[in-house]
Design a protein around this motif. Structure first.
Motif, short mmCIF file in Angstrom:
data_model
loop_
_atom_site.label_atom_id
_atom_site.label_comp_id
_atom_site.label_asym_id
_atom_site.label_seq_id
_atom_site.Cartn_x
_atom_site.Cartn_y
_atom_site.Cartn_z
N LEU A 434 0.84 -1.19 0.00
CA LEU A 434 0.00 0.00 0.00
C LEU A 434 0.88 1.25 0.00
O LEU A 434 1.43 1.64 1.03
CB LEU A 434 -0.93 0.00 1.21
N VAL A 435 1.01 1.87 -1.16
CA VAL A 435 1.90 3.01 -1.32
C VAL A 435 1.47 4.15 -0.41
O VAL A 435 0.31 4.53 -0.38
CB VAL A 435 1.92 3.49 -2.78
N GLY A 436 2.43 4.69 0.34
CA GLY A 436 2.15 5.84 1.19
C GLY A 436 1.66 5.50 2.59
O GLY A 436 1.49 6.40 3.42
N GLN A 437 1.40 4.22 2.87
CA GLN A 437 0.96 3.86 4.22
C GLN A 437 2.05 4.20 5.22
O GLN A 437 3.23 3.92 5.01
CB GLN A 437 0.61 2.38 4.31
N ARG A 438 1.65 4.82 6.31
CA ARG A 438 2.60 5.30 7.31
C ARG A 438 2.57 4.40 8.54
O ARG A 438 1.51 3.99 9.00
CB ARG A 438 2.27 6.75 7.70
N TYR A 439 3.76 4.14 9.09
CA TYR A 439 3.90 3.30 10.27
C TYR A 439 4.57 4.08 11.39
O TYR A 439 5.60 4.75 11.16
CB TYR A 439 4.72 2.04 9.95
N TYR A 440 3.99 4.00 12.56
CA TYR A 440 4.51 4.74 13.70
C TYR A 440 4.82 3.80 14.86
O TYR A 440 4.21 2.74 15.01
CB TYR A 440 3.49 5.79 14.16
N LYS A 441 5.77 4.22 15.70
CA LYS A 441 6.11 3.47 16.89
C LYS A 441 6.28 4.44 18.06
O LYS A 441 6.31 5.66 17.86
CB LYS A 441 7.41 2.67 16.70
N TYR A 442 6.42 3.86 19.25
CA TYR A 442 6.69 4.67 20.45
C TYR A 442 8.08 4.33 20.96
O TYR A 442 8.42 3.15 21.13
CB TYR A 442 5.66 4.42 21.53
N ALA A 443 8.90 5.34 21.19
CA ALA A 443 10.25 5.14 21.70
C ALA A 443 10.28 5.40 23.19
O ALA A 443 9.92 6.48 23.64
CB ALA A 443 11.22 6.09 20.99
N LYS A 444 10.69 4.41 23.97
CA LYS A 444 10.78 4.57 25.42
C LYS A 444 12.10 5.22 25.81
O LYS A 444 13.06 5.20 25.06
CB LYS A 444 10.66 3.22 26.10
#
Length: 444
Positions: A434-444
Motif C-alpha cells: 500500500l503506497v504511502g501507508q505510514r507506520y509509527y512506533k513509540y520510543a521509550k
C-alpha cells in the motif's frame, strides 16, 4: 452550565535553528528579525516527526498528565492545514498511535475527524467542541491543533517557519477557562495564502504525456502574498472584532475589559503590530457600521503604535502571550493556543479567576473570529505541568546545513534520537504494498 477548557498540553520539535545562523547564511540583518519581528529561534521537524506525531504526543500528555480516562472522550477533532493525506484524516493517525499505546480499543466509540481552514481551523474545532458539549453536557471532547509551517528555501516567509501541537480537553464545569457562545466573524474569500495541487515539474510541457503522467502533486510549501495576507488579516479581524461588539452590545472599548489579548501569530510581534488599527478605531469612537470606511494608512498606525498609551497596552496585555512564539515560530492552527499557553505561563502570578482573555484568530483564505474566555476558580492548578521555560531550554540547536538537509528531506537519521515519544518509522514505497501507508512506533 459553563463549558470550556479543563486541561491543555503541547508538543514541539526537540530541535531548532538559531535566527543568527539563519541570518548569516541568508545575509539578513539578525537584529531586524529579532527586534522588528520578535523572531529568535525557529522550531523545525526532525526526520522522525510529522504533524501526526506532534498531535499524538500532545494527546498522550493530555491523558497522562491529567489522569483522563480515554474511554470518556466522545470526540477528538483536529485542526490542521498540514494534512498527511487527501482522504484519511491526520487525526486518525494520531489517535491510532495513542490507542495502540493505551490498548483495549479505548477509542472504539469516539468520533474522530479533521477540520481545515488555514490557521483558524483549530478555532473552528474549539467552537464545534464547545457547541457539542453545551448540547451534551455529560460528554467530553478533545481539541487538537497540529501544524508544520514550512516555506520554500530563500522565500520571504522562510524565517517565520515553526511547528508544534496543542491538545485541550473541553467539558462542562471546566477547570481552566469557560466560554460563552458568542463568536464574532469576519469572512471574505481571498487568495492571500493557499496550497494548491500543482503540475509535476518534470516534462510538464510534453505533448505526449498520459493523464497519469501529468501528475498533480501536493507540496508542503504554500503559495502566498505576504503583504496582501497581512492586509487580509487586518481587515478580517476588524470585521470580526466589531461584529463581536455588536453581538454583545458593547459600546465601550472592548480591549479594556480583557486582561490579555491572545492572537494567531505568524511571527511573534504580529499581534501587537496588527492590533493598532482596532485600538485607533476604538479610541476615535468609530461606529461599527463605519469601520471599513475609516481605516488608517500605514504611517498613521505606525504613529499610534509608538504612543505611550499603546506601548502600555502591549506591555500589559500582549507581551507575555507572544514570548513563546519568539522561540518556536509559526505553528499555524496551533499558534493561537500556544499564545494562550504563553500568556498563562508567563503571566500566571498576575492572573486571577474571573479575568477575561480576548482571542483574535485568523485563517488565510480568509476568515477571522473574535471571542473571549474567562478564567475559572482554581485555574492555576492546571498550569504547573506546562513547564514552558524548561521545554524551550532543553532543545538542541542545529546547523544551517542540517536545517537545509531536513528541509529537502535528505536525512535518513534523526538529529535527536526519539525518546518517550511517538515517531514515524516508515512510509511505504511502490515495492511495499500500500503506497504511502505510514507506520509509527513509540520510543521509550
Amino acid at each position: 452550565m459553563n463549558t470550556g477548557i479543563s486541561h491543555i498540553t503541547y508538543d514541539i520539535p526537540k530541535i531548532y535553528l538559531n535566527i543568527e545562523d539563519f541570518s548569516k547564511e541568508r545575509q539578513i540583518n539578525a537584529e531586524k528579525l529579532k527586534k522588528g519581528l520578535g523572531i529568535h529561534k525557529m522550531a523545525f521537524l526532525d526526520q522522525h516527526e510529522d504533524t501526526a506525531t506532534l498531535a499524538a504526543n500532545a494527546l498522550l500528555k493530555l491523558f497522562r498528565q491529567n489522569n483522563i480516562d480515554p474511554k470518556s472522550i466522545n470526540r477528538i477533532y483536529l485542526g490542521t492545514e498540514s494534512a498527511l493525506d487527501s482522504s484519511k484524516p491526520t487525526s486518525t493517525y494520531a489517535v491510532e498511535m495513542v490507542e495502540n499505546f493505551l490498548g483495549d480499543r479505548v477509542f472504539k466509540h469516539t468520533d474522530v475527524t479533521d477540520m481545515t481552514f488555514a490557521c483558524i481551523g483549530a478555532v473552528d474545532v474549539l467552537q464545534n467542541a464547545l457547541d457539542y458539549v453545551k448540547s451534551n453536557p455529560n460528554d467530553k471532547a478533545v481539541v487538537i491543533a497540529s501544524d508544520f509551517a514550512k516555506y520554500d528555501l530563500n522565500s520571504p516567509g522562510e524565517y517565520t517557519q515553526g511547528a508544534g501541537a496543542v491538545a485541550m480537553l473541553v467539558e462542562s464545569n471546566p477547570k481552566l477557562m469557560s466560554f460563552d457562545s458568542t463568536f464574532g466573524v469576519g469572512y471574505k474569500s481571498e487568495h492571500d495564502f493557499f496550497k494548491p495541487r500543482r503540475h509535476h515539474p518534470i516534462n510538464q510541457n510534453s505533448q505526449h504525456l498520459t493523464t497519469d503522467q501529468i501528475l498533480q502533486v501536493y507540496r508542503e510549501e504554500p503559495v502566498f502574498d505576504g503583504q496582501f495576507s497581512n492586509q487580509c488579516y487586518q481587515d478580517r479581524i476588524c470585521e470580526a472584532y466589531f461584529h463581536f461588539k455588536n453581538l454583545k452590545n458593547i459600546q465601550s472599548k472592548l480591549h479594556e475589559a480583557w486582561s490579555g489579548l491572545i492572537f494567531h501569530l505568524p511571527y511573534a510581534f504580529h499581534g501587537k503590530r496588527i492590533f493598532s488599527e482596532i485600538f485607533r478605531l476604538e479610541k476615535d469612537n468609530v461606529a461599527s457600521e463605519d469601520v471599513t470606511s475609516n481605516l488608517y494608512d500605514f504611517n498613521e498606525l505606525k504613529t499610534v503604535s509608538k504612543t505611550e498609551e499603546y506601548q502600555n497596552l502591549v506591555s500589559e496585555k500582549i507581551r507575555n502571550a507572544q514570548r513563546a512564539s519568539s522561540h518556536i515560530g509559526n505553528m499555524y492552527s496551533a499558534s493561537i493556543f500556544m499564545s494562550l499557553i504563553s500568556e498563562l505561563w508567563y503571566k500566571q502570578s498576575r492572573l486571577m479567576s474571573g479575568d477575561k482573555l480576548g482571542f483574535i484568530a485568523y485563517g488565510s483564505g480568509s476568515k477571522a473570529k473574535v471571542f473571549e474566555g474567562q478564567l475559572v476558580k482554581g485555574f492555576s492548578k492546571q498550569l504547573a505541568h506546562l513547564n514552558l521555560d524548561e521545554v524551550l531550554k532543553n532543545r538542541t540547536p542545529i546547523s544551517f546545513k542540517t536545517y537545509e538537509d531536513l528541509h529537502r528531506k535528505m536525512r535518513t537519521q534523526s538529529v535527536v534520537r526519539p525518546q518517550n515519544e511517538f515517531f514515524l518509522d516508515k512510509i511505504n514505497t511502490e515495492t511495499d504494498g500500500l503506497v504511502g501507508q505510514r507506520y509509527y512506533k513509540y520510543a521509550k
